[in-house]
Design a protein around this motif. Structure first.
Motif, PDB file in Angstrom:
ATOM      1  N   ARG A   1      11.323 -11.654 -43.538  1.00 14.23           N
ATOM      2  CA  ARG A   1      10.289 -12.701 -43.633  1.00 14.23           C
ATOM      3  C   ARG A   1       9.927 -12.948 -45.093  1.00 14.23           C
ATOM      4  O   ARG A   1       9.828 -14.105 -45.530  1.00 14.23           O
TER       5      ARG A   1
ATOM      6  N   ARG B   1      13.018 -14.272 -33.156  1.00 16.67           N
ATOM      7  CA  ARG B   1      12.146 -13.097 -33.009  1.00 16.67           C
ATOM      8  C   ARG B   1      12.808 -11.810 -33.461  1.00 16.67           C
ATOM      9  O   ARG B   1      12.150 -10.957 -34.059  1.00 16.67           O
TER      10      ARG B   1
ATOM     11  N   HIS C   1      10.053 -21.808 -29.788  1.00 16.26           N
ATOM     12  CA  HIS C   1       8.834 -21.075 -29.459  1.00 16.26           C
ATOM     13  C   HIS C   1       7.798 -21.200 -30.568  1.00 16.26           C
ATOM     14  O   HIS C   1       8.144 -21.359 -31.727  1.00 16.26           O
ATOM     15  N   ARG C   2       6.561 -21.058 -30.214  1.00 14.57           N
ATOM     16  CA  ARG C   2       5.479 -21.012 -31.195  1.00 14.57           C
ATOM     17  C   ARG C   2       5.518 -19.649 -31.876  1.00 14.57           C
ATOM     18  O   ARG C   2       5.673 -18.623 -31.217  1.00 14.57           O
ATOM     19  N   ASP C   3       5.434 -19.664 -33.179  1.00 12.50           N
ATOM     20  CA  ASP C   3       5.429 -18.440 -33.978  1.00 12.50           C
ATOM     21  C   ASP C   3       4.747 -18.775 -35.296  1.00 12.50           C
ATOM     22  O   ASP C   3       5.097 -19.794 -35.916  1.00 12.50           O
TER      23      ASP C   3
ATOM     24  N   THR D   1       7.400 -19.333 -38.303  1.00 11.16           N
ATOM     25  CA  THR D   1       8.233 -20.537 -38.224  1.00 11.16           C
ATOM     26  C   THR D   1       7.387 -21.800 -38.115  1.00 11.16           C
ATOM     27  O   THR D   1       7.779 -22.846 -38.634  1.00 11.16           O
TER      28      THR D   1
END
Length: 179
Positions: free
Chosen positions: A121, A112, A141-143, A146
């Motif tokens: 990015r 993050r 983690h959900r992102d 990614t």
């Protein structure tokens, strides 16, 4: 076809240790990229440093930084991404494959704090289109960013755990040498 590996693991699983060992053990490859490391004060985590594989190091995030952005309790200095992380990655995106083992890019991590930098990015997206091998660590983690990388058909997702973290650098070397 380039090798693209994402090492996914929970915090403290050993992702940074694994990629640092990988970089130290690969003697026949040109390697670029960066790693991150916790900064502790009296046993309490107060920040994170970013260090290039050439040894340049700066504080990326700290509880004492004002932000923005703020990720949890940390203010993030996006200038560190611009100064340290992006230059070697941008050079790598222009790298062309040569016979034999070519360039390997190590990114620790696609987290993050790092992803708060839009230019990072964009550069990572370009890197995953380039003709270079990439090993990157990624959070569980959900992102959206990614998750999209994890879902690519040309990306191998490797789950790093305390049980496999010691053997994983050796396994990765075998994969990268036969690629």
């Amino acid at each position: 076809m380039p090798t693209r590996i994402l090492l996914e693991g929970r915090p403290g699983a050993g992702k940074t240790t694994a990629v640092r060992r990988l970089a130290a053990m690969l003697h026949d490859r040109e390697i670029t990229g960066f790693t991150t490391e916790e900064i502790r004060d009296g046993g309490t985590r107060v920040g994170f440093a970013l260090e290039t594989l050439t040894g340049r190091r700066e504080v990326l995030a700290h509880t004492g930084f004002p932000g923005p952005p703020r990720i949890g309790r940390y203010g993030v200095d996006l200038g560190v991404m611009e100064r340290l992380a992006l230059p070697p990655l941008r050079v790598a995106t222009a790298h062309s494959a040569a016979p034999g083992p070519g360039l390997l890019v190590i990114i620790d991590e696609l987290g993050r704090m790092e992803l708060a930098c839009a230019a990072f990015r964009d550069t990572v997206s370009a890197l995953f289109q380039a003709d270079v091998d990439v090993v990157a660590t990624v959070h569980v983690h959900r992102d959206p960013f990614t998750d999209a990388l994890k879902g690519r058909t040309d990306v191998e997702l490797v789950h790093l755990t305390p049980a496999n973290r010691d053997s994983l650098p050796h396994d990765l070397i075998r994969r990268l040498q036969t690629a």
